[in-house]
Design a protein around this motif. Structure first.
Motif, PDB file in Angstrom:
ATOM      1  N   LEU A 178      69.449  84.923  61.055  1.00  0.00           N
ATOM      2  CA  LEU A 178      70.146  84.280  62.164  1.00  0.00           C
ATOM      3  C   LEU A 178      70.429  82.839  61.752  1.00  0.00           C
ATOM      4  N   SER A 179      71.678  82.402  61.898  1.00  0.00           N
ATOM      5  CA  SER A 179      72.026  81.052  61.458  1.00  0.00           C
ATOM      6  C   SER A 179      73.052  80.451  62.403  1.00  0.00           C
ATOM      7  N   THR A 180      73.364  79.158  62.173  1.00  0.00           N
ATOM      8  CA  THR A 180      74.308  78.425  63.020  1.00  0.00           C
ATOM      9  C   THR A 180      75.271  77.623  62.158  1.00  0.00           C
ATOM     10  N   VAL A 181      76.453  77.361  62.706  1.00  0.00           N
ATOM     11  CA  VAL A 181      77.426  76.505  62.023  1.00  0.00           C
ATOM     12  C   VAL A 181      78.420  75.992  63.054  1.00  0.00           C
ATOM     13  N   ASN A 182      78.934  74.794  62.821  1.00  0.00           N
ATOM     14  CA  ASN A 182      79.991  74.229  63.659  1.00  0.00           C
ATOM     15  C   ASN A 182      81.344  74.472  63.012  1.00  0.00           C
ATOM     16  N   ILE A 183      82.380  74.526  63.820  1.00  0.00           N
ATOM     17  CA  ILE A 183      83.721  74.847  63.326  1.00  0.00           C
ATOM     18  C   ILE A 183      84.203  73.815  62.318  1.00  0.00           C
ATOM     19  N   GLN A 184      83.763  72.556  62.439  1.00  0.00           N
ATOM     20  CA  GLN A 184      84.238  71.523  61.521  1.00  0.00           C
ATOM     21  C   GLN A 184      83.695  71.694  60.110  1.00  0.00           C
ATOM     22  N   HIS A 185      82.696  72.553  59.925  1.00  0.00           N
ATOM     23  CA  HIS A 185      82.120  72.747  58.598  1.00  0.00           C
ATOM     24  C   HIS A 185      82.786  73.891  57.826  1.00  0.00           C
ATOM     25  N   LEU A 186      83.719  74.606  58.440  1.00  0.00           N
ATOM     26  CA  LEU A 186      84.420  75.678  57.725  1.00  0.00           C
ATOM     27  C   LEU A 186      85.414  75.059  56.754  1.00  0.00           C
ATOM     28  N   GLU A 187      85.425  75.566  55.536  1.00  0.00           N
ATOM     29  CA  GLU A 187      86.224  74.963  54.468  1.00  0.00           C
ATOM     30  C   GLU A 187      87.705  74.917  54.815  1.00  0.00           C
ATOM     31  N   SER A 188      88.254  75.978  55.400  1.00  0.00           N
ATOM     32  CA  SER A 188      89.688  76.039  55.669  1.00  0.00           C
ATOM     33  C   SER A 188      90.120  75.073  56.761  1.00  0.00           C
ATOM     34  N   LEU A 189      89.203  74.633  57.623  1.00  0.00           N
ATOM     35  CA  LEU A 189      89.552  73.755  58.736  1.00  0.00           C
ATOM     36  C   LEU A 189      89.074  72.335  58.521  1.00  0.00           C
ATOM     37  N   ASN A 190      88.499  72.052  57.359  1.00  0.00           N
ATOM     38  CA  ASN A 190      87.912  70.740  57.120  1.00  0.00           C
ATOM     39  C   ASN A 190      88.928  69.623  57.273  1.00  0.00           C
ATOM     40  N   ASP A 191      90.138  69.791  56.666  1.00  0.00           N
ATOM     41  CA  ASP A 191      91.139  68.732  56.739  1.00  0.00           C
ATOM     42  C   ASP A 191      91.730  68.625  58.133  1.00  0.00           C
ATOM     43  N   VAL A 192      91.833  69.759  58.851  1.00  0.00           N
ATOM     44  CA  VAL A 192      92.367  69.720  60.205  1.00  0.00           C
ATOM     45  C   VAL A 192      91.424  68.951  61.126  1.00  0.00           C
ATOM     46  N   VAL A 193      90.126  69.203  60.990  1.00  0.00           N
ATOM     47  CA  VAL A 193      89.143  68.494  61.818  1.00  0.00           C
ATOM     48  C   VAL A 193      89.160  67.003  61.510  1.00  0.00           C
ATOM     49  N   GLU A 194      89.292  66.650  60.229  1.00  0.00           N
ATOM     50  CA  GLU A 194      89.352  65.227  59.878  1.00  0.00           C
ATOM     51  C   GLU A 194      90.575  64.564  60.495  1.00  0.00           C
ATOM     52  N   GLN A 195      91.701  65.281  60.519  1.00  0.00           N
ATOM     53  CA  GLN A 195      92.908  64.720  61.120  1.00  0.00           C
ATOM     54  C   GLN A 195      92.734  64.528  62.618  1.00  0.00           C
ATOM     55  N   ILE A 196      92.024  65.443  63.276  1.00  0.00           N
ATOM     56  CA  ILE A 196      91.837  65.351  64.727  1.00  0.00           C
ATOM     57  C   ILE A 196      90.847  64.247  65.088  1.00  0.00           C
ATOM     58  N   THR A 197      89.705  64.248  64.411  1.00  0.00           N
ATOM     59  CA  THR A 197      88.606  63.361  64.807  1.00  0.00           C
ATOM     60  C   THR A 197      88.552  62.068  64.016  1.00  0.00           C
ATOM     61  N   GLY A 198      89.216  62.042  62.838  1.00  0.00           N
ATOM     62  CA  GLY A 198      89.116  60.865  61.981  1.00  0.00           C
ATOM     63  C   GLY A 198      87.824  60.779  61.215  1.00  0.00           C
ATOM     64  N   VAL A 199      87.025  61.834  61.248  1.00  0.00           N
ATOM     65  CA  VAL A 199      85.728  61.855  60.556  1.00  0.00           C
ATOM     66  C   VAL A 199      85.768  62.945  59.498  1.00  0.00           C
ATOM     67  N   ALA A 200      85.511  62.572  58.250  1.00  0.00           N
ATOM     68  CA  ALA A 200      85.494  63.542  57.155  1.00  0.00           C
ATOM     69  C   ALA A 200      84.159  64.270  57.129  1.00  0.00           C
ATOM     70  N   GLN A 201      84.203  65.591  57.063  1.00  0.00           N
ATOM     71  CA  GLN A 201      82.995  66.407  56.985  1.00  0.00           C
ATOM     72  C   GLN A 201      82.745  66.768  55.524  1.00  0.00           C
ATOM     73  N   ARG A 202      81.695  66.203  54.942  1.00  0.00           N
ATOM     74  CA  ARG A 202      81.427  66.439  53.519  1.00  0.00           C
ATOM     75  C   ARG A 202      80.673  67.733  53.272  1.00  0.00           C
ATOM     76  N   GLU A 203      80.005  68.250  54.290  1.00  0.00           N
ATOM     77  CA  GLU A 203      79.256  69.495  54.128  1.00  0.00           C
ATOM     78  C   GLU A 203      80.108  70.639  54.670  1.00  0.00           C
ATOM     79  N   THR A 204      80.486  71.572  53.793  1.00  0.00           N
ATOM     80  CA  THR A 204      81.330  72.689  54.199  1.00  0.00           C
ATOM     81  C   THR A 204      80.732  73.997  53.699  1.00  0.00           C
TER      82      THR A 204
END
Length: 873
Positions: free
Chosen positions: A120-146
């Motif tokens: 059993l595990s957990t993950v946030n949508i911003q950590h998915l590799e394919s959405l990493n750049d989209v989340v950064e564009q929305i929030t202005g925060v780069a997610q380094r862990e994907t």
């Protein structure tokens, strides 16, 4: 051993309750008798989450030392040895401490799954590799862990833990997510309502795609061909006719009525490759479909209704858009047509028959003969002259031959006429042969009456065989010509595609290939400027050249021998010779591709122009983020020290006063270094950095740089040969580079393994290496470390703006040198600084003696700076 199952709790943002939901599931499974252990759970100080750990067995974590700090990580070996049925592993995208078995936690989980342990595990949508750049564009925060999407998609269950933005913000305001001192900042930045709404939509759409995959797999596994209307999918059928654009726009409007509907276009090509579709129109319609957000597909099939419905059912389509038949009413009486047949067989798929302006305008194509005019004339001549001669010959042998023999010989003559002249000469020969056989060889002779019934049947069979044979021969010749033309077109288009793909300028390559294939003098793509009304075709002022090859280029459509309108604003003009009508279709395909290539080149130019602006914007954003922290921190420290000293209400001892003064001085030094780095970086980027190259000895430059480095520089070990030549460099800039490299090495070196500085003579260049034994740099990150404001996620050290290495490489290249990272044997990074050696004339005896004194003084300074160097040969 059966592989374990993976269940992932997906959240749109931190704090929605993923870990809490995961621990609830762990308790449920434990209550049913399942062996459950907690491998790792991060509570982040949330008391409700921590309370959920009560009653669950927890595997102790393993301590790992990293840069002098002891960190706790999941003990993978202990979990594998314990072998529970279910392991609870929080934070799927977590990066493990260097020294762990795997780099990422999802890799640990994969090993647990291979061992047959359910996770059993957990993950946030911003950590998915394919959405990493989209989340950064929305929030202005780069997610380094994907984490790779493929790993999450392979999970047997992905459960969305959802919460409205307002509810999450209330939870934060109550202190259930972050500490009270961080709530205000979080609510005003990352956790704004707009950000949370966008992240929530991303999570829902990603999960919808995952559900679609599971549905397709289920339908395929169970052989389900019926349509399930889980999502609207609109398929529009294209024939390559002029009504295609109307159908595409109509289908797009139908799809737009439902949020998330998919739009697809399908063209059915004949299996023999002899399609009558206009490739130019299909190319334009494909561009239109893709511009409206749809996809284009092409399948092969001779039964068009069956092929359309097979495709529609394969993609689980809910609606099918067809154009009303362009055939006339009489043709529709003889055949129901594709639209009516498809509607009758569609089942649960809704079929839209769309009216359009082309209804009833279809005209049968002119059936030109597949044979040359000379062969047709020869066939008619053989039929009109050869058959009478053959009849006279057979009449002379009438006593020796029966009527059946006469019929067969005449039939052979008709087949010969068909092979020579095609269908109509053969039909003429069949009719003439029938009449001659009747007149000369059936009783009563020399009349067209037939007395014997058997003779009548023989003549009718002759006629019924001769005419189909003529038709078959003509059809075979027609198909041969069509196949040859299709093969030539395919070869030409394949050659065009290859030249376009291999060329750096696809439009020029396309036009050049067209000019070569049709032996033209020039090919010009003319464009009507925006806002110019449609005018005369011979007015050069109404057109401008978008691209051209060959000479002379055409200034207006009227200047060419052949013009092919692409759309309202583009026209392809060919000069050199007029093309045959048979070549017009392939030229139209060239024209459609030329328009696409022109758009692609312009998009590439726009992207190239936008790239520097994007880089500048990133640089400004990073600059503001870095400076807002790194400028504020030492400034606040200095101000606090000065204000404390100025306060009349507080009396400090001499020791405290000195400590405050040292703190203020250190803060001012940090500010000074920051401002110097920023100014130097701006000068580098503006090309305004002044460089004065002189002969510089490393025996002087290295100690000077060590003097500037803070108190830890005594730990640096040096091994620099005494007879090393001088380098051609700017003394001040070289010192700045060395200071940055040494500081960087000290920052990442463990206490028991200090940095080492070496130098060597490499022909006409000098290589100076600054070696550390720290964590090293991954191969795929080596270029990033030389970008401004990059620290590769280093959380253990919050000082510095990340300008040091970027500035060092820029200064080195300005002096004509290079700065490259290499892996230190045993771990770490070796920064290799290479500079050109100074070329000097032979020294005089006095200069040699002076140089020896200078060298001895330099060596003494080096030995004083680094006692370890005394043992270096």
């Amino acid at each position: 051993m059966a592989r374990g199952h993976l269940r992932i709790y997906l959240g749109a943002a931190p704090g929605v309750g993923k870990t809490y939901a995961m621990l609830e599931e762990a308790h449920r499974r434990q209550s049913r008798g399942t062996d459950v252990v907690v491998a790792v759970v991060e509570t982040h100080g949330r008391q409700h989450t921590a309370a959920m750990l009560a009653g669950l067995e927890t595997v102790p974590r393993t301590p790992l030392t990293y840069r002098g700090t002891v960190l706790q990580e999941m003990d993978l070996d202990a979990v594998l040895a314990r072998r529970p049925q279910v392991a609870v592993v929080d934070e799927l995208a977590h990066t493990n401490v260097p020294g762990s078995r795997h780099t990422k936690r999802w890799q640990d989980i994969e090993q647990l799954l291979d061992a047959g342990i359910t996770v059993l595990s957990t993950v946030n949508i911003q950590h998915l590799e394919s959405l990493n750049d989209v989340v950064e564009q929305i929030t202005g925060v780069a997610q380094r862990e994907t984490v790779p999407d493929r790993f999450v998609r392979q999970a047997e269950q992905v459960e969305l833990v959802d919460m409205t933005p307002e509810a999450l913000r209330r939870r934060m305001a109550h202190g259930n997510v972050y500490a009270p001192d961080k709530v205000s900042s979080a609510l005003g930045n990352y956790f704004r309502v707009g950000n949370l709404t966008a992240l929530r939509e991303l999570a829902l759409l990603w999960l919808a795609d995952k559900v679609d995959e599971q549905l397709d797999t289920y339908r395929a596994d169970h052989g389900i061909g019926a349509t399930w209307e889980a999502r609207e999918r609109v398929v529009v059928a294209l024939t390559g006719g002029p009504e295609g654009e109307t159908l595409i726009r109509r289908a797009a409007r139908i799809a737009a009525r439902t949020k998330g509907a998919e739009l697809m276009a399908i063209h059915v090509a004949r299996s023999d490759g002899l399609t009558g579709a206009d490739p130019a129109r299909l190319a334009r319609q494909r561009v239109l479909m893709e511009s409206l957000g749809g996809t284009y597909h092409q399948v092969t099939g001779d039964d068009i209704p069956t092929a359309l419905l097979d495709f529609a059912r394969g993609v689980n389509a809910t609606q099918l858009v067809l154009g009303a038949s362009r055939r006339g009413r009489f043709a529709q009486i003889l055949s129901a047509g594709v639209g009516v047949t498809t509607t009758a067989l569609s089942g649960p798929i809704d079929v839209h028959l769309v009216t359009h302006a082309e209804i009833g305008r279809r005209r049968p194509a002119a059936r030109s003969s597949p044979l040359s005019r000379r062969r047709r004339l020869a066939g008619f001549t053989l039929a009109l002259l050869g058959l009478p001669v053959l009849t006279l010959t057979l009449r002379a042998l009438r006593d020796e031959l029966s009527l059946a023999s006469d019929v067969l010989v005449t039939l052979a003559a008709v087949v010969a006429v068909a092979l020579l002249g095609g269908m109509w000469p053969a039909v003429t020969a069949a009719v003439i042969g029938f009449l001659l056989l009747n007149f000369f060889f059936t009783e009563p002779y020399h009349t067209f009456d037939i007395a014997d019934r058997d003779n009548l049947i023989a003549l009718l069979v002759f006629l019924l065989v001769a005419v189909p044979v003529a038709a078959v021969v003509d059809l075979a010749a027609r198909r041969t010509r069509q196949a040859a033309a299709a093969s030539a077109e395919a070869t030409t288009l394949a050659t065009v595609a290859g030249s376009v793909l291999r060329g750096t300028r696809p439009l020029t390559a396309l036009l050049e290939r067209l000019r070569e294939n049709f032996q033209l003098n020039s090919v010009t793509l003319l464009e009507r400027p925006p806002g110019t009304p449609g005018g005369r075709q011979d007015d050069p002022a109404a057109w401008h050249i978008a691209a051209t090859v060959g000479n002379p280029p055409c200034q207006a459509p009227a200047d060419g021998d052949t013009t092919v309108p692409v759309d309202d604003d583009l026209t392809l003009v060919l000069h050199g010779r007029s093309l045959a009508a048979a070549d017009q279709r392939i030229v139209e395909a060239f024209a459609a591709q030329a328009a696409t290539a022109l758009r692609q080149e312009r998009l590439a130019e726009q992207a190239a122009r936008a790239r520097p602006l994007e880089e500048a914007d990133k640089l400004r954003t990073a600059l503001l983020a870095a400076v807002s922290h790194d400028l504020r921190t030492p400034l606040a420290s200095a101000m606090a020290a000065v204000e404390s000293l100025r306060s009349p209400d507080i009396h400090f001892s001499d020791e405290d006063q000195q400590e405050l003064l040292d703190s203020a001085a250190e803060s001012h030094q940090r500010l000074h270094r920051l401002i110097e780095n920023l100014l130097d970086m701006s000068r580098l980027q503006a090309g305004a950095l002044g460089v004065t190259l002189t002969a510089v000895g490393l025996e002087d430059a290295v100690p000077a740089a060590l003097d500037e480095v803070s108190g830890e520089a005594h730990a640096v070990t040096m091994a620099i040969p005494d007879d090393l030549p001088t380098v051609n460099a700017d003394a001040g800039l070289l010192q700045r580079v060395l200071v940055n490299l040494i500081r960087n090495a000290l920052r990442y070196s463990p206490p028991d393994r200090p940095p080492l500085i070496t130098a060597a003579d490499a022909d006409d260049r000098i290589e100076l290496s600054v070696i550390d034994h720290g964590p090293g740099i991954p191969d795929d990150q080596r270029d990033r470390v030389f970008q401004p404001f990059q620290r590769l996620g280093d959380r253990s050290n919050d000082t510095g703006t990340g300008l040091g290495l970027a500035l060092s490489r820029g200064l080195t290249e300005a002096m004509g040198g290079t700065l490259t990272p290499h892996t230190t044997p045993g771990g770490g990074v070796t920064m290799k600084l290479t500079l050109p050696a100074t070329v000097s004339p032979p020294a005089t005896a006095d200069e040699t003696r002076a140089g020896e004194l200078t060298d001895r003084a330099a060596v003494e300074r080096l030995h004083r700076r680094s006692p370890a160097a005394k043992d270096t040969p």
